[in-house]
Design an enzyme around this catalytic site. Structure first.
Site, PDB file in Angstrom:
ATOM      1  N   GLY A 317       0.821  -1.207   0.000  1.00  0.00           N
ATOM      2  CA  GLY A 317       0.000   0.000   0.000  1.00  0.00           C
ATOM      3  C   GLY A 317       0.853   1.255   0.000  1.00  0.00           C
ATOM      4  O   GLY A 317       2.086   1.196   0.045  1.00  0.00           O
ATOM      5  N   ASP A 371     -10.622  -2.691  15.177  1.00  0.00           N
ATOM      6  CA  ASP A 371     -10.122  -2.664  16.550  1.00  0.00           C
ATOM      7  C   ASP A 371      -8.612  -2.882  16.534  1.00  0.00           C
ATOM      8  O   ASP A 371      -8.057  -3.466  15.594  1.00  0.00           O
ATOM      9  CB  ASP A 371     -10.802  -3.758  17.370  1.00  0.00           C
ATOM     10  CG  ASP A 371     -10.678  -3.523  18.865  1.00  0.00           C
ATOM     11  OD1 ASP A 371     -10.219  -2.439  19.265  1.00  0.00           O
ATOM     12  OD2 ASP A 371     -11.039  -4.434  19.633  1.00  0.00           O
TER      13      ASP A 371
END
EC number: 2.7.11.5
Length: 578
Positions: A317, A371
């Site tokens: 990424g 989370d």
């Protein structure tokens, strides 16, 4: 130190854990009342309070221990004897696995997360033969269709502890039977039965009935979300019976359930059959035992590391301006370290970034924010780190790294579920998959906004795609509450030359956001622009965002569904519920 003090310290730690879990259960037990009173703000506050309980009680125990030892330093032998005594207290203790994590937390607080060795901590459980053993206390009740499924479901619903009136119980039962018949067929359904958890699972504005649909060919999930009408009457919104649907309901991007679980290990083991894709850590996380989930997550990481020949590499990424992100190629987590220096356009501190991550931990994540687990003094073997990543770590985060020769210690990092970055996903898909991804992205933005969260940086690279195709936000350094933002329309240019100028012709203050500008980076790709304009053009209007702000300020709490709108009974079977 006087002899016998080790046992007193061990007992004090265990008593402290008893107090913490007792308060945990006390807060959890109020979930039914909050649901029945439709006190949604109390639901949100209880969620935050329960998260804070653990650290609060760890702090209380640490203060007790400092009083007991009179502030004297303790040597390694003394600490080992404390752990030995603590271990001897656990064989007959019903929540031994979480008690071990509590011991670890107390130790880390006392010694500032240093000297974290297997001898001093419960890196692995001291009671491996007891882990996930079947516990006699019944967690669920079986229901058989001796008099047909209508009678069975009437008994299931009548057994619920909820005290509110039902809007139309008969209608809901017929919807469930219709769904089950479409899913299984009449003959298979006749030979199937239900096993239903004794306790309801509360989250947001729903009470979930969680069960197992036991069929001739295997066991399926059986999930019923129970909601309230505006008049306070109960109705069942849908019936979910696939493992993929159940996995999303119990997903890592959702808030923790409030479910009364005196024996959490037993509940985790019971859930495992209908959530086969979930790890032990994820199951503990889902029922609110997030600190023990962190222990289990670390154990899963160690087991993976021992069995692989991989090296840590920079995560795929676009490289972040604030976080350095790395991973093991085959592992489903990423490791995120706050850089020493941020890109010039990121005017913030490391403390601000940590506060943003804590906000996400405590807030309703509505299935759209991942989370994280937070670690201090995380040890990595140099042989497990690729040369390129080691160079990058020393270049971008040297202040957080201590060199121990064959190891490095990273002072602080987050571990988060690994996803495919949305920008990469969009480059790889076409047709319906591309359309679904853009629809998901827009829905994620809407649901975050409705939950009073503005992502700040809405670029595709800051979102990920889960294995179920859901789009989840994971870059939190610019996150803020919706109510803190000033959404503005761009004023019309004064002169034609204004639009060609390098600087805006209007004033911009801190907190100002101009939704019209979103088009420039969200619609630049000609494959994506038309889809975005078709499905989410209202996101480019300031009045859309201001209307959401008004609803939030008026105290409105939006409904959050862990399933597609088309799965709702009111949509599938045509009868509107309101």
């Amino acid at each position: 130190m006087p002899r016998g003090l080790e046992l007193l310290i061990a007992q004090t730690i265990l008593q402290g854990f008893d107090a913490q879990y007792g308060r945990f259960l006390e807060v959890t037990s109020g979930a039914q009342q909050r649901f029945e009173q439709a006190d949604w703000h109390a639901v949100q506050q209880a969620m935050k309070n329960r998260i804070h309980l653990y650290d609060h009680h760890v702090g209380l125990v640490v203060e007790q221990l400092r009083c007991i030892t009179n502030g004297q330093s303790t040597d390694a032998a003394f600490l080992l004897r404390v752990k030995e005594h603590y271990t001897r207290l656990l064989p007959d203790y019903p929540r031994f696995e979480i008690a071990e994590s509590f011991f670890n937390s107390v130790y880390c607080r006392l010694f500032d997360h240093r000297s974290l060795t297997p001898e001093r901590l419960f890196i692995f459980s001291s009671q491996p033969e007891r882990r996930f053993r079947t516990i006699p206390r019944p967690l669920a009740k079986d229901f058989h269709p001796d008099h047909g499924w209508e009678s069975l479901l009437m008994r299931v619903i009548s057994d619920l502890p909820l005290r509110l009136r039902w809007q139309n119980k008969s209608r809901d039962i017929h919807y469930i039977i219709r769904h089950l018949t479409e899913t299984l067929g009449t003959d298979n359904l006749a030979e199937s039965h239900l096993q239903v958890a004794n306790e309801l699972f509360y989250r947001n504005k729903a009470a979930w009935l969680v069960g197992k649909l036991i069929t001739p060919s295997g066991t399926l999930p059986f999930l019923l979300p129970i909601h309230q009408t505006d008049d306070g009457e109960l109705f069942i919104d849908t019936c979910l019976t696939t493992t993929a649907e159940a996995s999303i309901v119990f997903g890592f991007a959702r808030s923790y359930f409030m479910v009364y679980a005196p024996l959490p290990a037993a509940l985790v083991e019971w859930l495992r059959e209908i959530l086969p894709g979930k790890t032990t850590a994820e199951l503990y996380m889902a029922i609110g035992c997030q600190k023990h989930a962190k222990t289990e997550s670390y154990r899963e990481y160690l087991v993976y590391l021992q069995g692989c020949n991989e090296q840590f590499i920079e995560a795929p990424g676009i490289r972040g301006m604030v976080m350095l992100v790395f991973t093991l190629p085959g592992f489903d987590r990423v490791f995120k370290v706050i850089k020493d220096k941020f890109a010039p356009q990121k005017e913030m501190s490391a403390a601000h970034v940590r506060a943003c991550y804590q906000l996400v931990k405590e807030h309703d994540r509505v299935g759209r924010m991942a989370d994280t687990q937070e670690f201090e003094n995380f040890v990595l073997e140099k042989r497990h780190i690729s040369p390129a990543l080691m160079e990058l770590l020393l270049q971008e985060a040297a202040e957080k790294i201590t060199d121990l020769g064959e190891q490095i210690v990273i002072r602080h990092l987050y571990i988060e579920r690994r996803m495919v970055p949305l920008n990469i996903w969009l480059e790889q898909v076409e047709g319906q998959q591309l359309r679904d991804a853009i629809e998901e992205y827009g829905n994620a933005i809407r649901q975050l906004a409705a939950a009073n969260i503005f992502p700040g940086d809405m670029l595709f690279k800051n979102f990920g795609v889960t294995r179920h195709g859901r789009v989840v936000f994971y870059d939190y350094d610019e996150i803020c509450y919706m109510t803190e933002v000033n959404f503005r329309d761009i004023p019309p240019p004064r002169y034609p030359e204004d639009e060609l100028a390098s600087e805006p012709w209007y004033s911009v203050s801190p907190g100002d956001v101009f939704p019209e500008e979103f088009r420039h980076w969200l619609c630049a790709d000609p494959r994506i622009g038309p889809l975005f304009e078709e499905m989410h053009a209202d996101l480019f209007r300031a009045d859309y965002w201001r209307a959401l702000q008004n609803r939030i300020r008026e105290g409105h709490v939006e409904d959050v569904y862990a399933y597609r709108r088309r799965q709702r009974f009111s949509v599938r079977y045509g009868e509107m519920l309101f």
